[in-house]
Design an enzyme around this catalytic site. Sequence first.
Site, PDB file in Angstrom:
ATOM      1  N   ASP A   1       0.795  -1.216   0.000  1.00 31.14           N
ATOM      2  CA  ASP A   1       0.000   0.000   0.000  1.00 31.14           C
ATOM      3  C   ASP A   1       0.834   1.276   0.000  1.00 31.14           C
ATOM      4  O   ASP A   1       0.271   2.366  -0.020  1.00 31.14           O
ATOM      5  CB  ASP A   1      -1.003   0.008   1.174  1.00 31.14           C
TER       6      ASP A   1
ATOM      7  N   GLU B   1      12.246  -3.777  12.298  1.00 34.17           N
ATOM      8  CA  GLU B   1      13.342  -3.530  11.369  1.00 34.17           C
ATOM      9  C   GLU B   1      14.687  -3.710  12.069  1.00 34.17           C
ATOM     10  O   GLU B   1      15.638  -4.259  11.500  1.00 34.17           O
ATOM     11  CB  GLU B   1      13.231  -2.112  10.796  1.00 34.17           C
TER      12      GLU B   1
END
Lengths: 322, 457
Positions: B320, B407
Site C-alpha cells: 500500500d 526492522e
Amino acid sequence: MRLRLRNIFLVYFVVSLVGLFCALRELGEDPFHPPDLFKAPPIPPMPPPDPFHPLYSPPDSFHPPRPPPDPFQPPQPHFSPPRPVQKAELVRLSQTLLHVPALHWVVVEDAAAPSALVGGVLAASGVSFTHLSAETPPDLRGRPGDPSWLFPRGAEQRNRALRWLRDTRGRDEPGVVYFADDDNTYSLRLFEEMRSTRGVSVWPVGLVGGLRLERPLVSQGRVVGFHTGWRPERPFPLDMAGFAVGLRLLLAHPRARFDPRAERGFLESSFLGGLVTPAQLEPRADNCTQVLVWHTRTEKPKLRQEEQLQRQGRGSDPNIEV
Amino acid sequence: MGAASRPRWTRRAARAVAIRSMGVSSAQHTQCSAAHRGGNREAGSVSGAAVPELSRGDSSRCVVSPGLLPRESLRFLLAAPAVLCRSALLLLGSAPRPLQTCFCNGWVVSTGNEELWAQSVLEMPKRRDILAIVLIVLPWTLLITVWHQSTIAPLLAVHKDDGGDSQRDLAAGLDSKEYCLSDRDIVEVVRTEYVYTRPPPWSDTLPTIHVVTPTYSRPVQKAELTRLANTLLHVPNLHWILVEDSQRRTPLITRLLRDTGLNYTHLNVETPRNYKLRGDMRDPRIPRGTMQRNLALRWLRETFNKNNSQPGIVYFADDDNTYSLELFEEMRSTRKVSVWPVAFVGGLRYESPKVNAAGKVYGWKTVFDPHRPFAIDMAGFAVNLRLILQRSQAYFKLRGVKGGYQESSLLRELVTLSDLEPKAANCTKILVWHTRTEKPVLVNEGKKGFTDPNVEI
C-alpha cells in the site's frame, strides 16, 4: 427509576457485561463501520483529482500524444499541506498513466493558481499534461470540520477542464474523455477498453457505493439497468470512474456540465443527463462483468507528532517537499 | 419495601440470590435451595434455575428463565452479580440466614430478619467488602485484557499447516521446485516459478532489485497489487517476490502476476491463525508480514549462491505504499545497507536518518522512540544481496518484538550504524510515502452479499 445506589450498581453491571460481550464479539469480526457511505476523514474541502481524457483512436493512423485524464488538485501547502498525500497520489497515478499510449493528462487544481508542487510532479512524470486551476467558490466549499460528502467535490474543476476542451479541441477531433480521481486504482486494460467509445461507455467500478462492485446490467449488448445498493433511483447510478465520454459527443453539447449544487450522488447524473439516455450507454469490460477500476481511498496520514512539534516550533523542515 | 434505608448486606445478598437463580451450577443450586428452605413456598424451577418466591402476598411471582424472553433476560443480567456474590459468600462459609429475595417487576426485593442483618453487618464487613470490590473490578479487568490482547487464550496451540497440498501446475518451461520445511510448528510449501516475459527492460550490468512484498487477502488486495505492479513495470532489472499469507497460492494472485508481465516469484506461507476465535484472526503476537518476509529471505539464500551470484539488492516493499521511480535507482548502488527518509510514518510528515557533514548516519530524526537501534520504517532501507547471503542466520524476529523494533531485529544482525549509506541526497528528499488505503465500507453487501461473488475485485 429512582436514583439509588442499588440502581446505579445495577446499571453499572449491565454496562460492564454489555461491554464485555461487545468486545468478545469484535474479536472474531472486523469492526462494523457506521452506515454512512460517504464518510471520510475530516479533510478540509479538497476536491479529488479528476481526469479528463480525450483519446485519439482511428485504427490506422498516427497517434499523436493526446488524450488527457484530468486530475485536479487541492490548494497549495502553505505550511503543512491540507492534503498531505497529494504529491504521493499524483506520483502513483502518473506511474500508471505513463504506461498508456496516446494519453493527455489535464490536471485542474482547486486553487487560485497552479502550484509548484503539482507542476513539479507533472513535469517529472513524463506524461503529456496540461495544468489548470479553478477555485471552488467559498459558499460551495465546506468548512474544515465538515464531512467530505457535504458538497459535491470537483464539479467546478471538471467544468474548467470541459471549458479547456471546448476551447482547444476541434469539433471533429476524435478522442475520449475520462474523469479519474487521484486516489482510485486503474488497471491498464481499462484505458484500452474505453478507447473505442463513441457515445458514453460504462463499466463496473469496484469497492464503491458500499458494495464490492457497482455495475450496469447488460442484456444483449445493451444496458438495461444498474446493479447498485445506494439510491438506485438516480438516473445514472454510476461513479465518476465508471464511464467515459466520446469527445465528439461532448463538443456537440456545449451546455453539458457538472452541477455544483447537485444533490449528493447526483453529480454524474447532472452531467450525463445532458448527453445520453441510459439505453444509449455502451457497455465495456466484457459486458460489464469485469472490474478494471477500483474506488480506493487513501487514509489521511496521522500527523499527531508533527502537529505537536509545530506547536513547539520544532516542526520538520518545510523546504523538504512531502 | 423500605429499600432506601436497607443495609448493605441486603443488597449484596439480593445480588447473590439473583445470580444463583441463573442456574450457574447445579451444586450451587442445591446449596442455595437448602438455604432457602425457610421460604414459604418451594422454589419453582424453570430450566434448572431455582428462585425462591416472595411470600409476602405480593402478587408478583418470581420467575427467572435463562434468556427466553427479553424482559426476563434483563432480570437475569441484573441478577447475575448479586447471585454470584451470594454463592461466593456461601462458599466462604459464612452462612447467612435464609433470605427470601426475588424480583418483582424487575426490582430486587428482600425480606428477612432485620436483626440478623444488623449483626451480619458488624460481624463480617471486611470479607464482603473485599468480595464486592473484586466483583466490581473483575469485569473491567477482563474487558481490558481482552481489548489489549485481542485474544482470549494466548496459550492456544499454534495451528499446524500441513502444506502438502496437491496443487502442482507444472507448465512447460517452468522451473518448479517444491519441498516441505519443518520449522517448529509451521510447515510451509515453497514453490518458485521463473517467468521471463516482455519488458521491463533487462540489462546485464545493472544489479537486480529483489522487491519482497508480503500480501494478504482483503477487498483492496487486487487493487493494491495492480497499482504496485504498474509502478514496478517501469523499473529495469526488477524481480518481484510476492509472498502470500495463505495456505496455498491463490488463483487471483497467480493470474495477476502472469498478466503483469513482470519478472516474479510467487511464494506463500500462512501466519498461524488463532482458530478458537471467531473469524480468522491471525496470531497477533507475530507482526504482520514477518513470516512472509522471512520466507523470501530463505528463498533468496537457497536460490542464490553467495560465491558467484549476480549483484542484487533486497528491498521490502509493502503493497500500500507509494514509491517514486527515482527510489529504485538510488538503492541500486547499495553496498551494504542504504537508508533514506520515509514520509507519513511515526506521526510525522517524514522520518529520516540524521546525517553528519561527513555523510555518515549518526542518529534518527524521529519522535517515536528515536533510541531504537534502527529507528527506520520497513520501506526506508535496502540491503545488498551479498550481505543477506553472507549472514545467513539473519531473519526478522518472529515473537517478542516491540512495536517499531521489527526492522532493528533484522538490521542489527547485518550492519552497524556507521556502515549505513545515506541516499536521497543525504536524506533530504522524500522518495517513498507510507500511504495507507482505507478499508472500504461494504455496508450495502449485507449479511448474504449483494453482489455476485464470482466477479473478482
